[in-house]
Design a protein around this motif. Structure first.
Motif, PDB file in Angstrom:
ATOM      1  N   GLN A 158      22.362  93.064 -34.066  1.00  0.00           N
ATOM      2  CA  GLN A 158      22.257  93.651 -35.395  1.00  0.00           C
ATOM      3  C   GLN A 158      22.836  95.070 -35.359  1.00  0.00           C
ATOM      4  OE1 GLN A 158      18.285  93.910 -36.815  1.00  0.00           O
ATOM      5  NE2 GLN A 158      18.930  93.748 -38.896  1.00  0.00           N
ATOM      6  N   GLN A 161      26.472  94.798 -35.205  1.00  0.00           N
ATOM      7  CA  GLN A 161      26.960  94.414 -36.520  1.00  0.00           C
ATOM      8  C   GLN A 161      27.047  95.649 -37.408  1.00  0.00           C
ATOM      9  OE1 GLN A 161      28.252  91.601 -36.405  1.00  0.00           O
ATOM     10  NE2 GLN A 161      28.160  90.937 -38.490  1.00  0.00           N
ATOM     11  N   GLN A 162      26.043  96.472 -37.365  1.00  0.00           N
ATOM     12  CA  GLN A 162      26.018  97.690 -38.192  1.00  0.00           C
ATOM     13  C   GLN A 162      27.138  98.618 -37.755  1.00  0.00           C
ATOM     14  OE1 GLN A 162      22.069  99.319 -37.786  1.00  0.00           O
ATOM     15  NE2 GLN A 162      21.601  98.807 -39.903  1.00  0.00           N
TER      16      GLN A 162
END
Length: 138
Positions: A4, A7-8
């Motif tokens: 995550q 992804q950010q």
């Protein structure tokens, strides 16, 4: 690292890349505009140089005309001086002629008076001669 977070980070990097691409496009457009302005400035610079040359040419002509006007002024001044001298000379001649005319008129008057006296005397002599002729019978 967590997916995550990756992804950010990737999402943030893509946004940054998008922003950089937009800024690149803006800079390219500004660069084109600057290039166009540079061309316009070059043309204006050429025109200003041409006008500067024309002004220099006109300045030279004005200087030449100014010199000619000064020379003409000196010539006119000389002509005026010459005319004034001639006028003074003519006025002197008129005065001299007037004096001579006055003297001649005076002499003519004397000659006329002498002529009248001579005429009277001749007339008197003729009368006397006529009387003597009558007396002596001629």
């Amino acid at each position: 690292m967590d997916k995550q977070v990756e992804q950010q980070i990737l999402s943030s990097l893509m946004q940054i890349q998008g922003t950089l691409d937009e800024h690149s496009n803006i800079l390219n457009e500004h660069s084109k505009i600057l290039n166009e302005h540079s061309e316009i400035l070059k043309e204006h610079s050429k025109l200003l140089k041409e006008h500067s040359n024309i002004l220099e040419s006109h300045d030279a002509k004005l200087q030449s005309h100014s010199d000619m006007l000064k020379e003409h002024g000196r010539m006119l001044s000389s002509l005026r001086t010459g005319q004034e001298e001639l006028k003074a000379e003519i006025d002197g001649m008129k005065l001299e002629n007037a004096k001579e005319f006055g003297e001649i008129k005076s002499r003519i008057s004397i000659v006329e008076a002498q002529n009248d006296a001579l005429k009277d005397e001749t007339w008197q002599n003729k009368i006397e001669i006529y009387r003597f002729k009558k007396l002596f019978g001629f």
